[in-house]
Write a protein that holds these residues in place. Structure first.
Motif, PDB file in Angstrom:
ATOM      1  N   GLN A  25     -10.329 -27.383  51.511  1.00 22.90           N
ATOM      2  CA  GLN A  25      -9.982 -26.594  52.706  1.00 22.90           C
ATOM      3  C   GLN A  25     -10.868 -25.359  52.813  1.00 22.90           C
ATOM      4  N   LEU A  26     -12.150 -25.539  52.518  1.00 21.19           N
ATOM      5  CA  LEU A  26     -13.102 -24.439  52.570  1.00 21.19           C
ATOM      6  C   LEU A  26     -14.276 -24.813  53.467  1.00 21.19           C
ATOM      7  N   ASP A  27     -14.894 -23.798  54.065  1.00 19.86           N
ATOM      8  CA  ASP A  27     -16.068 -24.026  54.893  1.00 19.86           C
ATOM      9  C   ASP A  27     -17.324 -24.190  54.045  1.00 19.86           C
ATOM     10  N   TYR A  28     -17.302 -23.622  52.849  1.00 19.46           N
ATOM     11  CA  TYR A  28     -18.443 -23.722  51.942  1.00 19.46           C
ATOM     12  C   TYR A  28     -17.950 -23.517  50.507  1.00 19.46           C
ATOM     13  N   VAL A  29     -18.747 -23.944  49.544  1.00 25.17           N
ATOM     14  CA  VAL A  29     -18.516 -23.577  48.155  1.00 25.17           C
ATOM     15  C   VAL A  29     -19.632 -22.626  47.738  1.00 25.17           C
ATOM     16  N   ASP A  30     -19.389 -21.906  46.673  1.00 25.97           N
ATOM     17  CA  ASP A  30     -20.398 -20.960  46.189  1.00 25.97           C
ATOM     18  C   ASP A  30     -21.437 -21.636  45.315  1.00 25.97           C
ATOM     19  N   LEU A  31     -21.037 -22.724  44.669  1.00 25.60           N
ATOM     20  CA  LEU A  31     -21.958 -23.429  43.783  1.00 25.60           C
ATOM     21  C   LEU A  31     -21.616 -24.915  43.798  1.00 25.60           C
ATOM     22  N   TYR A  32     -22.640 -25.738  43.993  1.00 27.12           N
ATOM     23  CA  TYR A  32     -22.470 -27.195  43.987  1.00 27.12           C
ATOM     24  C   TYR A  32     -23.390 -27.752  42.907  1.00 27.12           C
ATOM     25  N   LEU A  33     -22.797 -28.434  41.935  1.00 29.32           N
ATOM     26  CA  LEU A  33     -23.529 -28.947  40.786  1.00 29.32           C
ATOM     27  C   LEU A  33     -23.597 -30.462  40.797  1.00 29.32           C
ATOM     28  N   MET A  34     -24.738 -31.013  40.416  1.00 31.64           N
ATOM     29  CA  MET A  34     -24.827 -32.430  40.091  1.00 31.64           C
ATOM     30  C   MET A  34     -24.187 -32.606  38.717  1.00 31.64           C
ATOM     31  N   HIS A  35     -23.203 -33.498  38.607  1.00 30.02           N
ATOM     32  CA  HIS A  35     -22.357 -33.522  37.417  1.00 30.02           C
ATOM     33  C   HIS A  35     -23.045 -34.145  36.188  1.00 30.02           C
ATOM     34  N   HIS A  36     -23.981 -35.047  36.404  1.00 33.12           N
ATOM     35  CA  HIS A  36     -24.697 -35.687  35.293  1.00 33.12           C
ATOM     36  C   HIS A  36     -26.109 -36.010  35.747  1.00 33.12           C
ATOM     37  N   SER A  37     -26.938 -36.441  34.805  1.00 35.55           N
ATOM     38  CA  SER A  37     -28.329 -36.747  35.138  1.00 35.55           C
ATOM     39  C   SER A  37     -28.565 -38.225  35.416  1.00 35.55           C
ATOM     40  N   LEU A  38     -27.521 -39.039  35.394  1.00 33.44           N
ATOM     41  CA  LEU A  38     -27.646 -40.442  35.762  1.00 33.44           C
ATOM     42  C   LEU A  38     -26.782 -40.757  36.968  1.00 33.44           C
ATOM     43  N   SER A  65     -15.515 -33.038  49.573  1.00 36.84           N
ATOM     44  CA  SER A  65     -15.027 -31.966  48.699  1.00 36.84           C
ATOM     45  C   SER A  65     -14.583 -30.756  49.517  1.00 36.84           C
ATOM     46  N   LEU A  66     -15.361 -30.386  50.507  1.00 30.81           N
ATOM     47  CA  LEU A  66     -14.986 -29.242  51.341  1.00 30.81           C
ATOM     48  C   LEU A  66     -13.678 -29.496  52.076  1.00 30.81           C
ATOM     49  N   GLU A  67     -13.498 -30.726  52.522  1.00 32.36           N
ATOM     50  CA  GLU A  67     -12.239 -31.054  53.210  1.00 32.36           C
ATOM     51  C   GLU A  67     -11.054 -30.942  52.252  1.00 32.36           C
ATOM     52  N   ARG A  68     -11.206 -31.474  51.041  1.00 36.96           N
ATOM     53  CA  ARG A  68     -10.108 -31.392  50.068  1.00 36.96           C
ATOM     54  C   ARG A  68      -9.843 -29.944  49.660  1.00 36.96           C
ATOM     55  N   GLU A 101      -9.303 -31.164  43.340  1.00 35.60           N
ATOM     56  CA  GLU A 101      -9.900 -30.259  44.335  1.00 35.60           C
ATOM     57  C   GLU A 101      -8.870 -29.807  45.370  1.00 35.60           C
ATOM     58  N   ALA A 102      -7.993 -30.706  45.799  1.00 36.76           N
ATOM     59  CA  ALA A 102      -7.001 -30.340  46.817  1.00 36.76           C
ATOM     60  C   ALA A 102      -6.059 -29.259  46.293  1.00 36.76           C
ATOM     61  N   SER A 103      -5.704 -29.348  45.017  1.00 35.85           N
ATOM     62  CA  SER A 103      -4.831 -28.337  44.418  1.00 35.85           C
ATOM     63  C   SER A 103      -5.537 -26.997  44.318  1.00 35.85           C
ATOM     64  N   VAL A 104      -6.805 -27.029  43.941  1.00 36.65           N
ATOM     65  CA  VAL A 104      -7.591 -25.795  43.875  1.00 36.65           C
ATOM     66  C   VAL A 104      -7.661 -25.151  45.254  1.00 36.65           C
ATOM     67  N   TYR A 161      -8.734 -13.270  38.231  1.00 35.85           N
ATOM     68  CA  TYR A 161      -9.872 -14.183  38.227  1.00 35.85           C
ATOM     69  C   TYR A 161     -10.464 -14.256  39.629  1.00 35.85           C
ATOM     70  N   ARG A 162     -11.795 -14.339  39.665  1.00 33.47           N
ATOM     71  CA  ARG A 162     -12.480 -14.518  40.943  1.00 33.47           C
ATOM     72  C   ARG A 162     -13.520 -15.632  40.854  1.00 33.47           C
ATOM     73  N   HIS A 163     -13.314 -16.541  39.913  1.00 32.06           N
ATOM     74  CA  HIS A 163     -14.255 -17.641  39.703  1.00 32.06           C
ATOM     75  C   HIS A 163     -13.451 -18.862  39.253  1.00 32.06           C
ATOM     76  N   ILE A 164     -13.494 -19.918  40.052  1.00 33.75           N
ATOM     77  CA  ILE A 164     -12.747 -21.149  39.774  1.00 33.75           C
ATOM     78  C   ILE A 164     -13.724 -22.322  39.741  1.00 33.75           C
ATOM     79  N   ASP A 165     -13.634 -23.149  38.699  1.00 36.82           N
ATOM     80  CA  ASP A 165     -14.534 -24.291  38.527  1.00 36.82           C
ATOM     81  C   ASP A 165     -13.740 -25.591  38.604  1.00 36.82           C
ATOM     82  N   THR A 166     -14.150 -26.477  39.511  1.00 35.51           N
ATOM     83  CA  THR A 166     -13.514 -27.784  39.629  1.00 35.51           C
ATOM     84  C   THR A 166     -14.595 -28.840  39.825  1.00 35.51           C
ATOM     85  N   ALA A 167     -14.186 -30.072  40.121  1.00 35.89           N
ATOM     86  CA  ALA A 167     -15.131 -31.170  40.346  1.00 35.89           C
ATOM     87  C   ALA A 167     -14.408 -32.298  41.042  1.00 35.89           C
ATOM     88  N   ARG A 168     -15.154 -33.070  41.802  1.00 29.28           N
ATOM     89  CA  ARG A 168     -14.586 -34.248  42.464  1.00 29.28           C
ATOM     90  C   ARG A 168     -13.898 -35.154  41.453  1.00 29.28           C
TER      91      ARG A 168
END
Length: 316
Positions: free
Chosen positions: A106-119, A101-104, A58-61, A46-53
């Motif tokens: 342990q990355l300098d950047y993420v590849d994709l940052y999503l707004m989780h909901h519309s409210l 999220s980046l601190e948890r 996130e720390a485990s990922v 796998y080269r694609h991992i999806d998580t969320a705050r």
């Protein structure tokens, strides 16, 4: 029929980056299970991992990714596509949220940052604030809208926090609104999508506008209820693979990115082994929703957040 060659495609985002066609989902994975699942997934390809705050893992990922990279001779950080999401209770301050999220992770950047909901939800009352009746507590649109939050989130690309941005649980009118007001258009829309809920209108709209659609719960959420669907079982027997393989392969055939979640080593491995379906079989699976339509994931809101065509007024 013998199963065709394993298909490990990537799709190109409107941001110019490639996104692997299958991701490991981590929703509802405990920290320990999440670490083990991500580490195993990376080890088997796998080269694609999806998580969320809001998943609280996130720390485990991040630990699994960093441990894997330390042990790997040929895989680099840029080879792993990492997604995390902005919690609705943080829409008032997205920058603090992504830095956390980046601190948890342990990355300098993420590849994709999503707004989780519309409210947007109220802050200071936990990750899932609810009222006395158990409904999610949101902020009125005129005080803080998804448009407000997205205008901040899109700046994270130029700041180097993320390579691409997008949204989760948005419908066509809300994505359209973002296209009208954004400087950086969403690269991805992530929603519940599977043969019982194909969301063809959303998929078609996003394709027309160069947006990749991700499908969470591609097997129908907890317990994978889709795996007993007779048509999937029949097609699986034809190709001599599992119904799960057929559901995931169908998602890719539609040009969407499935996010199957598992903490079981053998299922993690199996979910990566997708096949190329015939056009006839894709259409056969498309037709499942004509007789059976079901949504498995619904949050408890006092108004329709995700899927109604109603737009709020005023819009900033």
């Amino acid at each position: 029929m013998t199963a065709p060659e394993i298909n490990r495609d990537t799709f190109k985002l409107n941001s110019g980056f490639l996104i692997p066609a299958v991701a490991l989902g981590t929703w509802k994975s405990s920290p320990e299970d999440c670490y083990n699942a991500v580490k195993h997934a990376l080890n088997v390809g796998y080269r694609h991992i999806d998580t969320a705050r809001i998943y609280l893992n996130e720390a485990s990922v991040g630990k699994a990714i960093n441990d894997f990279l330390k042990e790997s001779d040929d895989v680099k950080r840029e080879d792993i596509f990492v997604t995390t999401k902005l919690c609705p209770c943080d829409y008032h301050d997205p920058e603090t949220a992504i830095l956390g999220s980046l601190e948890r992770l342990q990355l300098d950047y993420v590849d994709l940052y999503l707004m989780h909901h519309s409210l947007a939800e109220v802050s200071g009352e936990g990750l899932k604030p609810v009222d006395e009746d158990g409904f999610r507590k949101h902020i009125p649109f005129e005080k803080l809208s998804y448009v407000d939050a997205y205008k901040v989130v899109q700046t994270f690309v130029n700041k180097g926090y993320t390579r691409s941005v997008g949204v989760c649980n948005f419908n066509v009118p809300k994505v359209q609104r973002l296209l009208e007001v954004s400087e950086i258009p969403p690269a991805v829309v992530q929603c519940e999508i599977h043969p019982y809920l194909p969301q063809q209108d959303l998929v078609d709209f996003c394709k027309e506008h160069g947006i990749v659609v991700e499908a969470f719960s591609p097997l129908g959420s907890t317990g994978a209820p889709l795996l007993n669907e007779p048509i999937l079982v029949s097609v699986a027997e034809k190709y001599q693979v599992s119904p799960a393989c057929i559901a995931i392969s169908w998602a890719i055939a539609r040009g969407t990115v499935p996010l199957p979640k598992s903490t079981n080593d053998s299922r993690i491995e199996a979910n990566l082994k997708t096949i190329k379906l015939s056009d006839q079989d894709v259409e056969l699976i498309n037709n499942i929703s004509k007789t059976t339509t079901k949504r498995y994931l619904n949050s408890k809101w006092r108004i329709d957040v995700y899927y109604s065509d109603a737009e709020f007024n005023p819009v900033k």
